[in-house]
Design an enzyme around this catalytic site. Structure first.
Site, PDB file in Angstrom:
ATOM      1  N   ASN A   8       0.874  -1.167   0.000  1.00  0.00           N
ATOM      2  CA  ASN A   8       0.000   0.000   0.000  1.00  0.00           C
ATOM      3  C   ASN A   8       0.915   1.222   0.000  1.00  0.00           C
ATOM      4  OD1 ASN A   8      -1.786   2.063   0.542  1.00  0.00           O
ATOM      5  ND2 ASN A   8      -2.255   1.401   2.638  1.00  0.00           N
ATOM      6  N   LYS A  57       0.106   4.240  -0.228  1.00  0.00           N
ATOM      7  CA  LYS A  57      -0.533   5.413   0.395  1.00  0.00           C
ATOM      8  C   LYS A  57      -0.310   6.662  -0.487  1.00  0.00           C
ATOM      9  CE  LYS A  57      -0.028   3.127   4.780  1.00  0.00           C
ATOM     10  NZ  LYS A  57       0.103   3.202   6.221  1.00  0.00           N
ATOM     11  N   HIS A  63      -9.487   1.440   5.100  1.00  0.00           N
ATOM     12  CA  HIS A  63      -8.190   1.588   5.772  1.00  0.00           C
ATOM     13  C   HIS A  63      -8.351   2.544   6.953  1.00  0.00           C
ATOM     14  CE1 HIS A  63      -4.039   2.582   6.626  1.00  0.00           C
ATOM     15  NE2 HIS A  63      -3.700   1.483   5.965  1.00  0.00           N
ATOM     16  N   GLU A  90      -6.582   4.843   8.014  1.00  0.00           N
ATOM     17  CA  GLU A  90      -6.270   6.255   7.722  1.00  0.00           C
ATOM     18  C   GLU A  90      -7.464   6.936   7.065  1.00  0.00           C
ATOM     19  OE1 GLU A  90      -2.566   5.483   5.693  1.00  0.00           O
ATOM     20  OE2 GLU A  90      -1.671   4.922   7.596  1.00  0.00           O
ATOM     21  N   GLU A  96      -5.493  -4.889  10.748  1.00  0.00           N
ATOM     22  CA  GLU A  96      -4.416  -3.930  10.966  1.00  0.00           C
ATOM     23  C   GLU A  96      -4.662  -3.175  12.270  1.00  0.00           C
ATOM     24  OE1 GLU A  96      -2.411  -2.745   7.046  1.00  0.00           O
ATOM     25  OE2 GLU A  96      -4.162  -1.468   7.261  1.00  0.00           O
ATOM     26  N   GLY A 129       2.747   2.001  10.793  1.00  0.00           N
ATOM     27  CA  GLY A 129       3.754   3.042  10.658  1.00  0.00           C
ATOM     28  C   GLY A 129       4.513   3.364  11.936  1.00  0.00           C
ATOM     29  N   SER A 182       3.394  -2.403  10.283  1.00  0.00           N
ATOM     30  CA  SER A 182       4.845  -2.508  10.528  1.00  0.00           C
ATOM     31  C   SER A 182       5.436  -3.861  10.141  1.00  0.00           C
ATOM     32  CB  SER A 182       5.172  -2.176  11.992  1.00  0.00           C
ATOM     33  OG  SER A 182       4.880  -0.811  12.249  1.00  0.00           O
TER      34      SER A 182
HETATM   35  P1  PGA Z   1       2.959   0.087   7.588  1.00  0.00           P
HETATM   36  O1  PGA Z   1       1.481   0.336   6.995  1.00  0.00           O
HETATM   37  O2  PGA Z   1       3.444  -1.222   6.991  1.00  0.00           O
HETATM   38  O3  PGA Z   1       3.755   1.252   7.116  1.00  0.00           O
HETATM   39  O4  PGA Z   1       2.827  -0.010   9.045  1.00  0.00           O
HETATM   40  C1  PGA Z   1       0.557  -0.716   6.890  1.00  0.00           C
HETATM   41  C2  PGA Z   1      -0.739  -0.215   6.311  1.00  0.00           C
HETATM   42  O5  PGA Z   1      -1.197   0.862   6.672  1.00  0.00           O
HETATM   43  O6  PGA Z   1      -1.370  -0.896   5.474  1.00  0.00           O
END
Ligand code: PGA
Length: 255
Positions: A11, A13, A99, A101, A169, A175, A214
């Site tokens: 992803n 983003k 997601h 976010e 998640e 992140g 992560s």
């Molecule tokens: P990350 O993001 O691997 O940077 O923690 C995962 C995600 O948001 O899908």
């Protein structure tokens, strides 16, 4: 479901200008070696601005592409939004919905995500539907309840293994470099699996469950070998072809 049929999904983003297409091409080019003999599916969910050129860049490879969100309507007066048929038309075969976010930045609710998943299906896309608890919710002991409720409200009837992937998640792991214990992941994935089974019967057994938050080359094997984990959704480490391919290679070597 065997570990052989895992999905490793990136992803990107809100990252990636034209120059990043070289990174995408390097992922596609490295896939045969990274997957070895295993039947691993690989996906990168690109910013919409890169989708058509990305599709061109990885044509004839086994790398699938996806969008990161879609509107619940197929077209219309929704300035700035993107519709599932547009993603499909640009070369996507998957789309992320729900997601954390988007839930946080755009106040997306489970009811809205439900409609987005249905829009994805109407367009012939596989929906990668994200669920997960915040740190506060986990500390209050409410993680299972929260994720259970998200699953019930966000997953539409008609879910099937060829058009739905669930990504667990934990919001606090995204992140941050923090990851849940293998036991926590096992407990949550087992819980989601039971829920899917109760609601969708045998089909519920076949829907892929990803872990996300992560995931890096050095923890991928430990996370991916947890029971009921059939792949990963990867943010930061998917931006670099070496890291992303190393995670795929880790998946390919699991028994
Ligand atoms: P990350 O993001 O691997 O940077 O923690 C995962 C995600 O948001 O899908």
């Amino acid at each position: 479901m065997t570990k052989d049929s895992m999905l490793i999904a990136g992803n990107w983003k809100m990252n990636g200008l034209s120059a990043a297409l070289a990174e995408l091409q390097a992922i596609a080019a490295g896939l045969p070696a990274a997957c070895a003999q295993a039947d691993i599916a690989a996906l990168v969910c690109l910013p919409a601005s890169l989708l058509s050129r990305g599709a061109e860049a990885v044509r004839n490879s086994r790398l699938a592409l996806g969008g990161q969100d879609c509107h619940f309507a197929d077209s219309g007066a929704h300035t700035g939004d993107i519709a599932a048929p547009m993603l499909k038309d640009a070369g996507a075969s998957y789309v992320i919905v729900g997601h954390s976010e988007r839930r946080a930045d755009h106040c997306e609710t489970d009811e809205l995500i439900h409609r987005k998943a249905e829009a994805a299906w109407r367009a012939g896309l596989v929906a990668v539907l994200c669920v997960g608890e915040t740190l506060e919710q986990r500390e209050q002991g409410a993680a299972l309840e929260i994720v259970g409720r998200q699953c019930e409200a966000a997953i539409p009837a008609g879910a099937a293994a060829d058009r739905l992937v669930i990504a667990y998640e934990p919001v606090w792991a995204i992140g941050t470099g923090k990851v849940p214990t293998r036991d926590n992941v096992a407990e949550m994935h087992n819980f989601i699996r039971q829920k899917l089974h109760r609601r969708f019967g045998e089909m519920g057994e076949k829907i892929r469950l990803l872990y996300g938050g992560s995931v890096k080359p050095d923890n991928a094997a430990a996370l991916l070998s947890v029971p009921h984990v059939h792949g990963a959704l990867i943010g930061g480490a998917s931006l670099n072809h070496k890291d992303f391919l190393a995670i795929i290679a880790a998946a390919a070597t699991l028994p």
